[in-house]
Scaffold this motif. Structure first.
Motif, PDB file in Angstrom:
ATOM      1  N   MET A  88       1.021  -1.141  -0.077  1.00 12.86           N
ATOM      2  CA  MET A  88       0.074   0.125   0.018  1.00 12.86           C
ATOM      3  C   MET A  88       0.950   1.127   0.075  1.00 12.86           C
ATOM      4  O   MET A  88       1.773   1.156   0.788  1.00 12.86           O
ATOM      5  CB  MET A  88      -0.940  -0.007   1.281  1.00 12.86           C
ATOM      6  CG  MET A  88      -1.969  -1.107   1.246  1.00 12.86           C
ATOM      7  SD  MET A  88      -3.031  -1.396   0.284  1.00 12.86           S
ATOM      8  CE  MET A  88      -4.242  -0.300   0.602  1.00 12.86           C
ATOM      9  N   THR A 109      -6.723   2.826 -11.087  1.00 12.34           N
ATOM     10  CA  THR A 109      -7.667   1.422 -10.995  1.00 12.34           C
ATOM     11  C   THR A 109      -7.908   0.596 -12.221  1.00 12.34           C
ATOM     12  O   THR A 109      -7.555  -0.560 -12.351  1.00 12.34           O
ATOM     13  CB  THR A 109      -8.935   1.640 -10.261  1.00 12.34           C
ATOM     14  OG1 THR A 109      -8.665   2.438  -9.021  1.00 12.34           O
ATOM     15  CG2 THR A 109      -9.846   0.394 -10.143  1.00 12.34           C
ATOM     16  N   VAL A 117      -7.482   2.906  -3.533  1.00  5.02           N
ATOM     17  CA  VAL A 117      -8.257   2.499  -2.278  1.00  5.02           C
ATOM     18  C   VAL A 117      -8.927   3.648  -1.878  1.00  5.02           C
ATOM     19  O   VAL A 117      -9.972   3.632  -1.394  1.00  5.02           O
ATOM     20  CB  VAL A 117      -7.447   1.675  -1.330  1.00  5.02           C
ATOM     21  CG1 VAL A 117      -8.250   1.174  -0.069  1.00  5.02           C
ATOM     22  CG2 VAL A 117      -6.792   0.362  -1.948  1.00  5.02           C
ATOM     23  N   HIS A 127      -3.003   0.424  -3.803  1.00  7.14           N
ATOM     24  CA  HIS A 127      -2.533  -0.964  -3.413  1.00  7.14           C
ATOM     25  C   HIS A 127      -1.744  -1.223  -4.865  1.00  7.14           C
ATOM     26  O   HIS A 127      -2.323  -1.196  -6.133  1.00  7.14           O
ATOM     27  CB  HIS A 127      -3.667  -1.937  -3.387  1.00  7.14           C
ATOM     28  CG  HIS A 127      -3.308  -3.344  -3.315  1.00  7.14           C
ATOM     29  ND1 HIS A 127      -2.990  -4.045  -4.417  1.00  7.14           N
ATOM     30  CD2 HIS A 127      -2.741  -4.154  -2.139  1.00  7.14           C
ATOM     31  CE1 HIS A 127      -2.379  -5.254  -4.108  1.00  7.14           C
ATOM     32  NE2 HIS A 127      -2.141  -5.238  -2.684  1.00  7.14           N
TER      33      HIS A 127
END
Length: 151
Positions: A88, A109, A117, A127
């Motif tokens: 992360m 994403t 996230v 992530h």
């Protein structure tokens, strides 16, 4: 809005010769635009149309990044010698408009190996599948490209 919905309807329906369906489509689109206007959602926040032309110029870059990331993830899955080290990471950003920030977060994403996230005021929690993905985001190439939407 009417034009965008019309093009979208035409692409999905493929109806160019049936007059009844064309008239029905125009009536439905007219109703949707009218009701959206009455609800007050046709503003710069709900339909930021001023960003759309530059977004079309951004899409080839995003498509290329998705292809490169797909290839990287594919290689890592099939080659045990390439490391997968999930992590992360907080990534700072400096976009000004919510549409551009959302586009940036969604671009991250959409790119395999990374998932947005959390989005905070000036940073995002991402992530990352690999350290390379993290360093690529922190270098800011994707942010520089998405910020061209604001210029």
């Amino acid at each position: 809005m009417f034009l965008l919905l019309g093009v979208f309807w035409a692409l999905l329906s493929g109806q160019f010769h049936n007059n009844f369906l064309i008239v029905a489509g125009v009536l439905c689109i007219t109703f949707i635009v009218w009701i959206s206007r009455r609800m007050g959602v046709l503003d710069d926040e709900g339909v930021p149309a001023r960003f759309y032309p530059r977004t079309l110029l951004y899409l080839p870059y995003l498509t290329w990044q998705v292809i490169l990331s797909n290839w990287d993830v594919f290689k890592r899955i099939w080659s045990p010698s390439l490391p997968i080290d999930p992590r992360m990471a907080w990534v700072d950003y400096s976009t000004r408009h919510p549409f551009v920030t959302t586009t940036y977060a969604n671009s991250i994403t959409l790119t395999p190996g990374t998932v947005t996230v959390i989005v905070e005021e000036r940073r995002m929690l991402i992530h990352c599948l690999t350290p390379d993905a993290e360093s690529g985001l922190k270098e800011g190439d994707m942010e520089r490209h998405v910020k061209t939407l604001e210029d």
